[in-house]
Design a protein around this motif. Structure first.
Motif, PDB file in Angstrom:
ATOM      1  N   ALA A 154      16.413  33.244 -14.591  1.00 17.23           N
ATOM      2  CA  ALA A 154      16.199  31.892 -14.083  1.00 17.23           C
ATOM      3  C   ALA A 154      16.756  30.853 -15.045  1.00 17.23           C
ATOM      4  N   SER A 155      18.070  30.905 -15.257  1.00 18.67           N
ATOM      5  CA  SER A 155      18.718  29.922 -16.123  1.00 18.67           C
ATOM      6  C   SER A 155      19.699  29.125 -15.283  1.00 18.67           C
ATOM      7  N   LEU A 156      20.252  28.077 -15.868  1.00 13.14           N
ATOM      8  CA  LEU A 156      21.238  27.281 -15.148  1.00 13.14           C
ATOM      9  C   LEU A 156      22.398  28.162 -14.710  1.00 13.14           C
ATOM     10  N   ASP A 157      22.877  29.018 -15.660  1.00 15.21           N
ATOM     11  CA  ASP A 157      24.008  29.890 -15.355  1.00 15.21           C
ATOM     12  C   ASP A 157      23.650  30.907 -14.284  1.00 15.21           C
ATOM     13  N   GLY A 158      22.430  31.439 -14.362  1.00 17.77           N
ATOM     14  CA  GLY A 158      21.978  32.409 -13.365  1.00 17.77           C
ATOM     15  C   GLY A 158      21.930  31.789 -11.985  1.00 17.77           C
ATOM     16  N   ASP A 159      21.400  30.566 -11.898  1.00 19.96           N
ATOM     17  CA  ASP A 159      21.301  29.873 -10.616  1.00 19.96           C
ATOM     18  C   ASP A 159      22.687  29.545 -10.063  1.00 19.96           C
ATOM     19  N   THR A 160      23.585  29.098 -10.969  1.00 20.70           N
ATOM     20  CA  THR A 160      24.962  28.788 -10.552  1.00 20.70           C
ATOM     21  C   THR A 160      25.627  30.021  -9.954  1.00 20.70           C
ATOM     22  N   THR A 161      25.448  31.164 -10.629  1.00 24.77           N
ATOM     23  CA  THR A 161      26.069  32.404 -10.174  1.00 24.77           C
ATOM     24  C   THR A 161      25.533  32.806  -8.807  1.00 24.77           C
ATOM     25  N   ALA A 162      24.202  32.720  -8.626  1.00 26.56           N
ATOM     26  CA  ALA A 162      23.598  33.078  -7.347  1.00 26.56           C
ATOM     27  C   ALA A 162      24.138  32.155  -6.240  1.00 26.56           C
TER      28      ALA A 162
END
Lengths: 201, 201
Positions: A147-155
């Motif tokens: 649940a990080s900015l990068d994780g959300d962007t990727t999803a």
């Protein structure tokens, strides 16, 4: 720091302290331990490390660690191949497998999109995931990214390319208060999300 | 615990978890880190570990780690070769050297006498120490062994063989409250000893 009396010892300490979580002092303790043990110990350890990088392959389907072209999860007939769980890296597969709660397949991205670190979608296995969804008989893609900015962007990036397929279900792992966790110690984001995404009793 | 998807990974984790202070979970983290890095990283690490055991020699005089027949401490002309400090193992030499407070030579016993673990005086370098005291021009032997039953036994055993030499001074490192340590947190043994062995102001 300490001036070591031997070049070989210095080398070993330097190499060992490159490992994560191992400082120079721990590295010295490890090196002295290796020195104390018999020759076979050092040899076995060195061989295991060298052959790790040489022998380990990656599954051609899900990019998980494997000794064969297909990993034991993808090759298993007892797994549900209509569900794919998207994870950042192979340690996430091990973490989910250890729960015994998931019976589907995986797709290891080998990272997440990170403009700051210069990681673009092309550095990851995203294109292969899209191909898999189109070619295999997949009904659901579960996102289990951090649940990080990068994780959300990727999803978000992956979702954009998949939501055109109307038969496909896209889900996210549940966020909330950990089982056994006390409400008063939970951070506001987690607690807020656990209320917003409450489930039926 | 976790069932790893690769034999090579399993091997590496098993070998790494043989190291002191590294459990199976830390070993897995290290192995996954090694897998992520490039091939040279694993190769350098493996080489350093293997050559550690093969290349490191021990000083023929003091049994400390060395690349040559004589370690850099024994070979140094600026050290006071009339004082020998007896220590249990090579990490004690490094610890004392890091203080910069000692300018004499060392003698590494490679352990202490331990009837329980079956370690007898013949397993240690005690005989060589006695020879050194007789042959070299040594005025003082400092005992810097750990304050355990085995350490005390070893010091007693060596003292018995050296006290006949009337010109030789036998000393023990000071025990007491650590510098900066609070009296109220010191254990009774240490505090008692610090009072019994008080020094002039």
């Amino acid at each position: 720091m300490l001036n070591l009396p031997s070049k070989s010892l210095e080398d070993a300490v330097e190499q060992l302290s490159n490992l994560p979580g191992i400082g120079r002092k721990s590295a010295l303790r490890l090196a002295l331990y290796i020195l104390k043990e018999d020759e076979l110990f050092a040899k076995d350890l060195a061989t295991a490390i060298a052959s790790l990088k040489l022998n380990v392959k990656f599954c051609q389907k899900c990019h998980n660690i494997s000794d064969e072209d297909l990993c034991n999860i993808c090759a298993s007939p007892s797994r549900d191949d209509s569900v794919v769980c998207v994870v950042e890296n192979m340690s996430d597969v091990l973490a989910i497998e250890s729960t015994g709660a998931y019976k589907g397949l995986y797709h290891v991205l080998n990272g997440v999109i990170s403009p700051l670190q210069g990681i673009t979608p092309n550095d990851l296995t995203i294109e292969h995931l899209i191909d898999r969804v189109h070619q295999e008989d997949i009904n659901e893609v579960i996102f289990a990214l951090n649940a990080s900015l990068d994780g959300d962007t990727t999803a978000f990036f992956i979702r954009q390319q998949l939501e055109a397929i109307t038969t496909l279900k896209l889900t996210n792992i549940a966020r909330g208060i950990p089982v056994g966790g006390a409400l008063e110690y939970a951070d506001e984001l987690t607690l807020g999300r656990s209320i917003a995404e409450r489930t039926d009793l």
